[in-house]
Scaffold this active site. Structure first.
Site, PDB file in Angstrom:
ATOM      1  N   CYS A 201       0.914  -1.204   0.051  1.00 43.05           N
ATOM      2  CA  CYS A 201       0.061  -0.035   0.028  1.00 43.05           C
ATOM      3  C   CYS A 201       0.976   1.299   0.062  1.00 43.05           C
ATOM      4  CB  CYS A 201      -1.009  -0.108   1.330  1.00 43.05           C
ATOM      5  SG  CYS A 201      -2.059   1.330   1.440  1.00 43.05           S
TER       6      CYS A 201
ATOM      7  N   CYS B 198      -1.037   3.461  -6.600  1.00 42.51           N
ATOM      8  CA  CYS B 198      -1.839   3.004  -5.667  1.00 42.51           C
ATOM      9  C   CYS B 198      -2.276   1.438  -6.000  1.00 42.51           C
ATOM     10  CB  CYS B 198      -2.972   3.525  -5.453  1.00 42.51           C
ATOM     11  SG  CYS B 198      -4.455   2.748  -4.461  1.00 42.51           S
TER      12      CYS B 198
HETATM   13  N1  DGL Z   1      -4.232   0.618  -2.097  1.00 42.40           N
HETATM   14  C1  DGL Z   1      -3.672   1.757  -1.059  1.00 42.40           C
HETATM   15  C2  DGL Z   1      -2.379   2.257  -1.777  1.00 42.40           C
HETATM   16  O1  DGL Z   1      -1.711   1.592  -2.533  1.00 42.40           O
HETATM   17  C3  DGL Z   1      -4.783   2.579  -0.792  1.00 42.40           C
HETATM   18  C4  DGL Z   1      -6.205   2.578  -1.166  1.00 42.40           C
HETATM   19  C5  DGL Z   1      -6.799   3.251   0.073  1.00 42.40           C
HETATM   20  O2  DGL Z   1      -7.248   2.363   1.097  1.00 42.40           O
HETATM   21  O3  DGL Z   1      -7.119   4.543  -0.119  1.00 42.40           O
HETATM   22  O4  DGL Z   1      -1.979   3.505  -1.851  1.00 42.40           O
END
Ligand code: DGL
Length: 272
Positions: free
Chosen positions: A70, A181
């Site tokens: 993430c 993301c």
């Molecule tokens: N998947 C996450 C990232 O790579 C964040 C998504 C979220 O929860 O806003 O930033």
């Protein structure tokens, strides 16, 4: 080697899916914090609190290394997590701005990420370091996170959102879209409605996993592009040595169905 992989939700599955392709002899615990998704609109303190709980949980389950799958959690909590757990490798993710700049022709680079990632110092510092010619533009895409979480990949939901967000952006001006993301990987086919093949789609998954392999001395799979299709949920569980948790609870049958379908989609978009 048992690796814990976590994300706010199912974005991190794109990292896990790539790990199945690339890394040999590894077991995984995958943790999606679906009680608290999205992280991208939370405060840094909230995200740090959630991440600390998750890492404690993964260590208590025997993980010998952690991947923060993430970008948002990495940007606000990686440093603190490493201070709290010196004895365990904690690998974060950041938007792949550097490879995008290295590959770039004369056109610009569009970095898409959550509002938190775009605001935090980590990305600003990275851009200041590598974007000598000031070619990087930033675009928040929080709407894609909820679409992915709800498995809402239908064109009538995704395309209007992308039409609105991509207004004024095209392949004429952009040589690369950086998917900053992990949730954004699910929409690779849809970006192609707005950008042709002269614009590369760059995510950080492979780069992160090469770093993981190197750091943890894991052998890389020589046949990483071999197709990975599971017949059913049982075959997926048998073949991948993964336990799945949703905010600390073992995944239920319906959630495993969700994961199974998402792996299928990830295998499809992997070729784009
Ligand atoms: N998947 C996450 C990232 O790579 C964040 C998504 C979220 O929860 O806003 O930033």
């Amino acid at each position: 080697m048992k690796i814990g992989i976590f994300d706010s939700g199912i974005g991190g599955l794109s990292v896990l899916h790539e790990a199945y392709h690339m890394l040999n002899d590894t077991e995984y615990i995958f943790y999606a914090d679906t009680d608290h998704v999205p992280y991208g609109t939370k405060t840094p303190d909230e995200i740090r609190t959630y991440s600390e709980e998750i890492v404690k949980f993964l260590i208590s389950k025997g993980c010998q290394a952690i991947i923060i799958a993430c970008n948002t959690a990495t940007s606000v909590s990686a440093k603190k997590l490493r201070e709290l757990h010196h004895d365990i490798p904690i690998i974060g993710m950041e938007p792949a701005v550097k490879p995008a700049i290295e590959e770039n022709d004369e056109r610009r680079i569009l970095v898409m990420a959550t509002p938190v990632t775009l605001r935090e110092a980590k990305l600003k510092n990275l851009i200041a370091r590598v974007d000598e010619k000031h070619k990087v533009d930033l675009l928040p895409m929080p709407g894609l996170v909820s679409l992915a979480e709800n498995e809402d990949f239908s064109p009538d939901k995704v395309l209007p959102y992308l039409t609105q967000q991509f207004e004024g952006f095209s392949s004429r001006d952009y040589s690369a879209l950086v998917l900053g993301c992990t949730h954004f990987n699910y929409f690779k086919a849809e970006y192609r409605n707005f950008f042709n093949d002269s614009t590369s789609l760059i995510d950080g998954n492979k780069g992160t996993l090469r770093h993981v392999a190197d750091l943890l001395s894991i052998e890389l799979n020589k046949d990483e592009d071999k197709e990975l299709i599971f017949k059913d949920i049982n075959e997926m569980l048998d073949m991948t040595h993964t336990s799945y948790y949703f905010s600390g609870r073992p995944a239920q049958e319906s959630e495993l169905g969700h994961i199974f379908r998402l792996h299928k989609r990830l295998e499809e978009v992997r070729k784009i």
